[in-house]
Design a protein around this motif. Structure first.
Motif, PDB file in Angstrom:
ATOM      1  N   PHE A 180     133.334  -9.458 -55.704  1.00 19.25           N
ATOM      2  CA  PHE A 180     134.623  -9.233 -56.359  1.00 19.25           C
ATOM      3  C   PHE A 180     134.874 -10.304 -57.410  1.00 19.25           C
ATOM      4  CE2 PHE A 180     135.957 -12.429 -53.346  1.00 19.25           C
ATOM      5  CZ  PHE A 180     137.055 -13.055 -53.914  1.00 19.25           C
ATOM      6  N   VAL A 181     135.696  -9.971 -58.396  1.00 18.17           N
ATOM      7  CA  VAL A 181     136.073 -10.938 -59.436  1.00 18.17           C
ATOM      8  C   VAL A 181     137.588 -10.899 -59.578  1.00 18.17           C
ATOM      9  CG1 VAL A 181     135.830 -11.575 -61.867  1.00 18.17           C
ATOM     10  CG2 VAL A 181     133.917 -10.599 -60.678  1.00 18.17           C
TER      11      VAL A 181
ATOM     12  N   LEU B 119     138.925  -7.187 -58.987  1.00 14.77           N
ATOM     13  CA  LEU B 119     138.054  -6.044 -59.268  1.00 14.77           C
ATOM     14  C   LEU B 119     136.861  -6.175 -58.325  1.00 14.77           C
ATOM     15  CD1 LEU B 119     137.390  -3.603 -61.146  1.00 14.77           C
ATOM     16  CD2 LEU B 119     135.972  -5.195 -62.438  1.00 14.77           C
ATOM     17  N   THR B 120     136.630  -5.138 -57.504  1.00 12.54           N
ATOM     18  CA  THR B 120     135.514  -5.221 -56.552  1.00 12.54           C
ATOM     19  C   THR B 120     134.305  -4.453 -57.079  1.00 12.54           C
ATOM     20  OG1 THR B 120     136.244  -3.266 -55.341  1.00 12.54           O
ATOM     21  CG2 THR B 120     137.055  -5.412 -54.560  1.00 12.54           C
ATOM     22  N   ARG B 121     133.148  -4.856 -56.572  1.00 11.91           N
ATOM     23  CA  ARG B 121     131.904  -4.144 -56.903  1.00 11.91           C
ATOM     24  C   ARG B 121     132.030  -2.701 -56.425  1.00 11.91           C
ATOM     25  NH1 ARG B 121     127.202  -7.213 -54.308  1.00 11.91           N
ATOM     26  NH2 ARG B 121     127.378  -8.669 -56.030  1.00 11.91           N
ATOM     27  N   ARG B 122     132.688  -2.511 -55.282  1.00  6.45           N
ATOM     28  CA  ARG B 122     132.886  -1.165 -54.740  1.00  6.45           C
ATOM     29  C   ARG B 122     133.624  -0.254 -55.727  1.00  6.45           C
ATOM     30  NH1 ARG B 122     133.778   0.615 -49.311  1.00  6.45           N
ATOM     31  NH2 ARG B 122     133.914  -1.532 -48.576  1.00  6.45           N
ATOM     32  N   ALA B 123     134.690  -0.779 -56.357  1.00  8.43           N
ATOM     33  CA  ALA B 123     135.488   0.034 -57.295  1.00  8.43           C
ATOM     34  C   ALA B 123     134.651   0.437 -58.506  1.00  8.43           C
ATOM     35  CB  ALA B 123     136.727  -0.744 -57.726  1.00  8.43           C
TER      36      ALA B 123
ATOM     37  N   LEU C  11     140.764 -15.169 -43.326  1.00 15.98           N
ATOM     38  CA  LEU C  11     139.447 -14.568 -43.583  1.00 15.98           C
ATOM     39  C   LEU C  11     138.943 -13.788 -42.368  1.00 15.98           C
ATOM     40  CD1 LEU C  11     137.946 -17.586 -45.523  1.00 15.98           C
ATOM     41  CD2 LEU C  11     138.205 -15.280 -46.449  1.00 15.98           C
ATOM     42  N   ILE C  12     139.105 -14.371 -41.190  1.00 16.65           N
ATOM     43  CA  ILE C  12     138.605 -13.684 -39.987  1.00 16.65           C
ATOM     44  C   ILE C  12     139.439 -12.431 -39.699  1.00 16.65           C
ATOM     45  CG2 ILE C  12     138.320 -13.871 -37.480  1.00 16.65           C
ATOM     46  CD1 ILE C  12     137.497 -16.824 -37.989  1.00 16.65           C
ATOM     47  N   LYS C  13     140.766 -12.572 -39.762  1.00 15.57           N
ATOM     48  CA  LYS C  13     141.647 -11.427 -39.462  1.00 15.57           C
ATOM     49  C   LYS C  13     141.467 -10.293 -40.474  1.00 15.57           C
ATOM     50  CE  LYS C  13     144.426 -12.881 -36.016  1.00 15.57           C
ATOM     51  NZ  LYS C  13     144.793 -12.126 -34.833  1.00 15.57           N
ATOM     52  N   SER C  14     141.254 -10.638 -41.736  1.00 17.22           N
ATOM     53  CA  SER C  14     141.144  -9.587 -42.754  1.00 17.22           C
ATOM     54  C   SER C  14     139.730  -8.997 -42.800  1.00 17.22           C
ATOM     55  CB  SER C  14     141.494 -10.146 -44.140  1.00 17.22           C
ATOM     56  OG  SER C  14     140.561 -11.131 -44.526  1.00 17.22           O
ATOM     57  N   GLY C  15     138.765  -9.780 -42.328  1.00 19.46           N
ATOM     58  CA  GLY C  15     137.375  -9.307 -42.367  1.00 19.46           C
ATOM     59  C   GLY C  15     136.711  -9.548 -43.721  1.00 19.46           C
ATOM     60  N   TYR C  16     137.402 -10.220 -44.650  1.00 19.90           N
ATOM     61  CA  TYR C  16     136.825 -10.475 -45.965  1.00 19.90           C
ATOM     62  C   TYR C  16     135.982 -11.749 -45.920  1.00 19.90           C
ATOM     63  CZ  TYR C  16     140.226  -7.018 -47.471  1.00 19.90           C
ATOM     64  OH  TYR C  16     140.940  -5.877 -47.614  1.00 19.90           O
ATOM     65  N   SER C  17     134.964 -11.792 -46.778  1.00 18.38           N
ATOM     66  CA  SER C  17     134.125 -12.990 -46.773  1.00 18.38           C
ATOM     67  C   SER C  17     134.725 -14.097 -47.642  1.00 18.38           C
ATOM     68  CB  SER C  17     132.708 -12.663 -47.214  1.00 18.38           C
ATOM     69  OG  SER C  17     132.762 -11.791 -48.311  1.00 18.38           O
ATOM     70  N   ALA C  18     135.549 -13.718 -48.610  1.00 17.20           N
ATOM     71  CA  ALA C  18     136.210 -14.708 -49.467  1.00 17.20           C
ATOM     72  C   ALA C  18     137.513 -14.110 -50.001  1.00 17.20           C
ATOM     73  CB  ALA C  18     135.304 -15.092 -50.626  1.00 17.20           C
ATOM     74  N   VAL C  19     138.461 -14.961 -50.336  1.00 10.67           N
ATOM     75  CA  VAL C  19     139.736 -14.485 -50.911  1.00 10.67           C
ATOM     76  C   VAL C  19     140.165 -15.424 -52.043  1.00 10.67           C
ATOM     77  CG1 VAL C  19     140.636 -13.299 -48.839  1.00 10.67           C
ATOM     78  CG2 VAL C  19     141.115 -15.742 -49.172  1.00 10.67           C
ATOM     79  N   PRO C  20     141.038 -14.952 -52.934  1.00  6.77           N
ATOM     80  CA  PRO C  20     141.530 -15.813 -54.008  1.00  6.77           C
ATOM     81  C   PRO C  20     142.440 -16.923 -53.482  1.00  6.77           C
ATOM     82  CG  PRO C  20     141.925 -13.492 -54.501  1.00  6.77           C
ATOM     83  CD  PRO C  20     141.533 -13.568 -53.070  1.00  6.77           C
TER      84      PRO C  20
END
Ligand code: AMP
Length: 145
Positions: free
Chosen positions: A116-117, A130-134, A41-50
């Motif tokens: 994201f979902v 699917l991200t909110r951004r897309a 999570l820290i390395k990717s910068g994402y707040s959550a992942v699957p």
């Protein structure tokens, strides 16, 4: 001669057209220690992942805040918990999911409440996110070309 490009209407888009495919999605596995998940999570910068199981079926999501809340003791950060606890013990398993064939509007409804979902097939195998951004990018394209 100028060729007019047909704009696909929003109702023509399926979730599969707009999702980030699984091979480009950072994920963690059920039995990874929290330490590994936090690093991803820290390395990717994402707040959550699957979270996936060993056969690449979708089983949940895990986020930085959940992990940090778990290791936060009353007086100190209990760092040892990062190696003692595994992802499946604290992940969120009751998550909304979409399939690639779901419509644009199905996707839009889901990303209102989440950035994201996850997308999985009928057998539970992970297809992507699917991200909110897309969704927002596609909305902008269709409204302002
Ligand atoms: P974004 O739309 O890029 O702001 O992403 C929103 C959220 O979706 C991120 O904070 C992550 O939780 C998740 N996300 C986006 N892209 C990826 C990816 N490639 N791998 C894993 N998670 C992602």
């Amino acid at each position: 001669m100028k060729v007019m490009q047909e704009t696909k209407s929003l109702t023509d888009f399926r979730v599969g057209d707009l999702m980030i495919p699984s091979e480009k999605v950072a994920h963690v596995q059920l039995n990874n220690p929290l330490e590994h998940a936090l690093l991803v999570l820290i390395k990717s910068g994402y707040s959550a992942v699957p979270v996936l199981d060993t056969s690449f079926k979708l089983v949940g999501t895990i986020g930085k805040t959940t992990i940090l809340n778990h290791v936060l003791g009353l007086e100190r950060i209990e760092v040892e918990k990062l190696s003692d606890i595994e992802v499946h013990e604290i992940m969120k398993s009751d998550i909304p999911r979409l399939t690639k064939d779901d419509s644009f509007i199905d996707g839009l409804k889901e990303v209102i409440n989440s950035p994201f979902v996850c997308v999985a097939d009928d057998n539970g195998y992970f297809d992507g996110i699917l991200t909110r951004r897309a969704i927002l990018k596609q909305l902008k394209r269709n409204f302002y070309a």
